[in-house]
Design an enzyme around this catalytic site. Sequence first.
Site, PDB file in Angstrom:
ATOM      1  CE  LYS A  13       2.801  11.264  -2.876  1.00 49.63           C
ATOM      2  NZ  LYS A  13       2.368   9.872  -2.704  1.00 49.63           N
ATOM      3  CG  ASN A  14       1.994   9.007  -6.386  1.00 49.13           C
ATOM      4  OD1 ASN A  14       2.618   9.006  -5.320  1.00 49.13           O
ATOM      5  ND2 ASN A  14       0.693   9.224  -6.456  1.00 49.13           N
ATOM      6  CB  CYS A  49      -3.470   4.337   4.858  1.00 51.25           C
ATOM      7  SG  CYS A  49      -4.200   4.690   3.282  1.00 51.25           S
ATOM      8  NE  ARG A  76      -3.940   2.906  -0.499  1.00 52.45           N
ATOM      9  CZ  ARG A  76      -3.024   3.870  -0.595  1.00 52.45           C
ATOM     10  NH1 ARG A  76      -2.797   4.664   0.419  1.00 52.45           N
ATOM     11  NH2 ARG A  76      -2.327   4.012  -1.697  1.00 52.45           N
ATOM     12  CG  ASP A  78      -3.836  10.543  -6.071  1.00 53.54           C
ATOM     13  OD1 ASP A  78      -4.507   9.938  -5.222  1.00 53.54           O
ATOM     14  OD2 ASP A  78      -2.773  10.088  -6.551  1.00 53.54           O
ATOM     15  NE  ARG A 108       2.933  10.677   3.088  1.00 56.78           N
ATOM     16  CZ  ARG A 108       1.886   9.999   2.633  1.00 56.78           C
ATOM     17  NH1 ARG A 108       0.713  10.137   3.183  1.00 56.78           N
ATOM     18  NH2 ARG A 108       2.006   9.181   1.611  1.00 56.78           N
TER      19      ARG A 108
HETATM   20  C1  EPZ Z   1      -1.381   4.637  -6.084  1.00 54.21           C
HETATM   21  O1  EPZ Z   1      -1.728   3.919  -4.914  1.00 54.21           O
HETATM   22  C2  EPZ Z   1      -0.938   6.002  -5.642  1.00 54.21           C
HETATM   23  N1  EPZ Z   1       0.223   5.898  -4.779  1.00 54.21           N
HETATM   24  C3  EPZ Z   1      -2.077   6.712  -4.939  1.00 54.21           C
HETATM   25  O2  EPZ Z   1      -1.643   8.026  -4.618  1.00 54.21           O
HETATM   26  C4  EPZ Z   1      -3.277   6.797  -5.885  1.00 54.21           C
HETATM   27  O3  EPZ Z   1      -4.361   7.374  -5.197  1.00 54.21           O
HETATM   28  C5  EPZ Z   1      -3.654   5.401  -6.379  1.00 54.21           C
HETATM   29  O4  EPZ Z   1      -2.493   4.750  -6.970  1.00 54.21           O
HETATM   30  C6  EPZ Z   1      -4.768   5.407  -7.418  1.00 54.21           C
HETATM   31  O5  EPZ Z   1      -4.388   6.202  -8.492  1.00 54.21           O
HETATM   32  C7  EPZ Z   1       1.446   5.950  -5.294  1.00 54.21           C
HETATM   33  O6  EPZ Z   1       1.636   5.972  -6.503  1.00 54.21           O
HETATM   34  C8  EPZ Z   1       2.593   5.948  -4.364  1.00 54.21           C
HETATM   35  P1  EPZ Z   1      -4.131   1.171  -6.360  1.00 54.21           P
HETATM   36  P2  EPZ Z   1      -1.958   2.343  -4.965  1.00 54.21           P
HETATM   37  O7  EPZ Z   1      -3.506  -0.153  -6.065  1.00 54.21           O
HETATM   38  O8  EPZ Z   1      -1.079   1.761  -5.989  1.00 54.21           O
HETATM   39  C9  EPZ Z   1      -7.559  -1.761  -4.690  1.00 54.21           C
HETATM   40  C10 EPZ Z   1      -1.464   9.935  -3.235  1.00 54.21           C
HETATM   41  O9  EPZ Z   1      -2.226  10.728  -2.624  1.00 54.21           O
HETATM   42  N2  EPZ Z   1      -6.558  -2.833  -4.515  1.00 54.21           N
HETATM   43  O10 EPZ Z   1      -4.144   1.630  -7.764  1.00 54.21           O
HETATM   44  O11 EPZ Z   1      -1.859   1.847  -3.571  1.00 54.21           O
HETATM   45  C11 EPZ Z   1      -7.326  -0.583  -3.743  1.00 54.21           C
HETATM   46  O12 EPZ Z   1      -7.791  -0.837  -2.447  1.00 54.21           O
HETATM   47  C12 EPZ Z   1      -1.783   8.487  -3.292  1.00 54.21           C
HETATM   48  O13 EPZ Z   1      -0.399  10.297  -3.767  1.00 54.21           O
HETATM   49  C13 EPZ Z   1      -6.964  -4.074  -4.060  1.00 54.21           C
HETATM   50  O14 EPZ Z   1      -8.158  -4.320  -3.808  1.00 54.21           O
HETATM   51  O15 EPZ Z   1      -3.477   2.288  -5.434  1.00 54.21           O
HETATM   52  C14 EPZ Z   1      -8.043   0.524  -4.466  1.00 54.21           C
HETATM   53  O16 EPZ Z   1      -9.416   0.423  -4.174  1.00 54.21           O
HETATM   54  C15 EPZ Z   1      -2.634   7.901  -2.282  1.00 54.21           C
HETATM   55  N3  EPZ Z   1      -6.016  -5.044  -3.903  1.00 54.21           N
HETATM   56  C16 EPZ Z   1      -7.812   0.189  -5.941  1.00 54.21           C
HETATM   57  O17 EPZ Z   1      -7.420  -1.187  -5.975  1.00 54.21           O
HETATM   58  C17 EPZ Z   1      -4.701  -4.823  -4.193  1.00 54.21           C
HETATM   59  O18 EPZ Z   1      -3.894  -5.765  -4.025  1.00 54.21           O
HETATM   60  C18 EPZ Z   1      -6.734   1.007  -6.639  1.00 54.21           C
HETATM   61  O19 EPZ Z   1      -5.609   1.149  -5.795  1.00 54.21           O
HETATM   62  C19 EPZ Z   1      -4.304  -3.557  -4.659  1.00 54.21           C
HETATM   63  C20 EPZ Z   1      -5.260  -2.567  -4.830  1.00 54.21           C
END
Ligand code: EPZ
Length: 429
Positions: free
Chosen positions: A22-23, A126, A131, A316, A408
């Site tokens: 998915k990701n 969420c 996030r 995840d 999902r």
């Molecule tokens: C991706 O989410 C995945 N989603 C998530 O999968 C996964 O848990 C996550 O990466 C971490 O591996 C998809 O690929 C569609 P991040 P993403 O930006 O990109 C902080 C699932 O169950 N952050 O790597 O949204 C954030 O809050 C899901 O399939 C900021 O502070 O995650 C988090 O603490 C859910 N500011 C950390 O970085 C920003 O602008 C990492 O999040 C962006 C992120």
Amino acid sequence: MDRIRIGGGNELNGEIPISGAKNAALPLMIASLLTAETLTLKNLPRLADVQLLKRILHNHGVDQRTDGKRAGQCSQAGETVHFTAADIVDTTAPYNLVSKMRASFWVLGPLLTRFHDTRVSLPGGCAIGTRPVDFYLMALRELGAELDIENGYVVAKAPGGLKGNRITFPMVSVGATHTALMAATLAKGETVIENAAREPEVIDVAECLVKMGAKIDGIGTSTLTIQGVDELHGATHEVLADRIETGTYAMAVAMTGGDVTLRGGRPDNLNSMISVLEQAGATIDVEDNGMRIRRNGNGLKPVDVETQPYPGFPTDLQAQFMALMTRAGGTSVIRETIFENRFMHVQELARLGADISLSGDTATVKGVDQLHGAEVMATDLRASVSLVIAALAAEGESMLHRVYHLDRGFETLEDKLSACGADISRISD
Ligand code: EPZ
């Protein structure tokens, strides 16, 4: 609303085909916005999130054609879809679509770099955390974008196009890396992205972008160097196997006992999890086209885990691993360092008899001799599948509500598990 009924206590034995990730599928579909030519994606999983993103891309004017079934194709083979973004009619991604799925916010990078003008709704928080999107906005500003937040929308302009620059992320973000990388492919000159995410899904997208004509060095490392090109072209790409689905079924087998081959799974993308499951008492063999997991008779040992960006233990898989540890012969400590609220499954696991205490970002799990079936509620995608894993090993019957969360991200989960001997079925009202 659908529910899933699970009778606990059966071992899992047999073979489970692993779907496309998915990701990886979601950002790959979004990459189709970068070119007027056709991007063909093979092995797309049949998931609610993929369907929703198809609607979002359709709204922008992306033509989509899905191949029919081929003779001899396995019923669980992924779809092949041709995406053509030749005639984009609308560069706005509206609230009613983006608010349903965070990853749709990622259209921001491609739309801005190709059309120089876009409006994308802010995704909002969420169930697993606040996030924020500050890293995305910082990266696009470094590339010369003019950004404003108006009425809940990011209004982004780049008159004359984006310009290459150095982007240093303060922490690893998968989505911000996808956004910066896609934006940089059509920016003028060189972009260097430091502290980039190294997740296999990021690598898969980068490799697809290279097939589309992008010039990217350092794929798979934390420094990506991109030389912008004037335009990208069509390509064909097969979506990577889902490492989180693979890991989830591996944990289900470790939980119930048995012997299952995860066909098409990529153990090379799951080294941290494999080491943890081996310490917990499972046996894992790397096979030609997948991995085999076994646990026969021996009890589960407690293992401490801390989630980390790739190649560390994935957030995840945290909920699924916690479900496994509820039956370990001792106490394990699980620390979640990526998302501040990713413990919604704890209260639901407690309904099945788990003994877990929470303190800040740390859960302490005391293994119990037996879990007992109960009614439980899915709260997010990975939390819901952790309840399935626990229910598979619980005594008696469980009922999982709100299974749309599961749909999902897990394709035909009940079919895949029941083919291996699980007593699991969907009830549609
Ligand atoms: C991706 O989410 C995945 N989603 C998530 O999968 C996964 O848990 C996550 O990466 C971490 O591996 C998809 O690929 C569609 P991040 P993403 O930006 O990109 C902080 C699932 O169950 N952050 O790597 O949204 C954030 O809050 C899901 O399939 C900021 O502070 O995650 C988090 O603490 C859910 N500011 C950390 O970085 C920003 O602008 C990492 O999040 C962006 C992120």
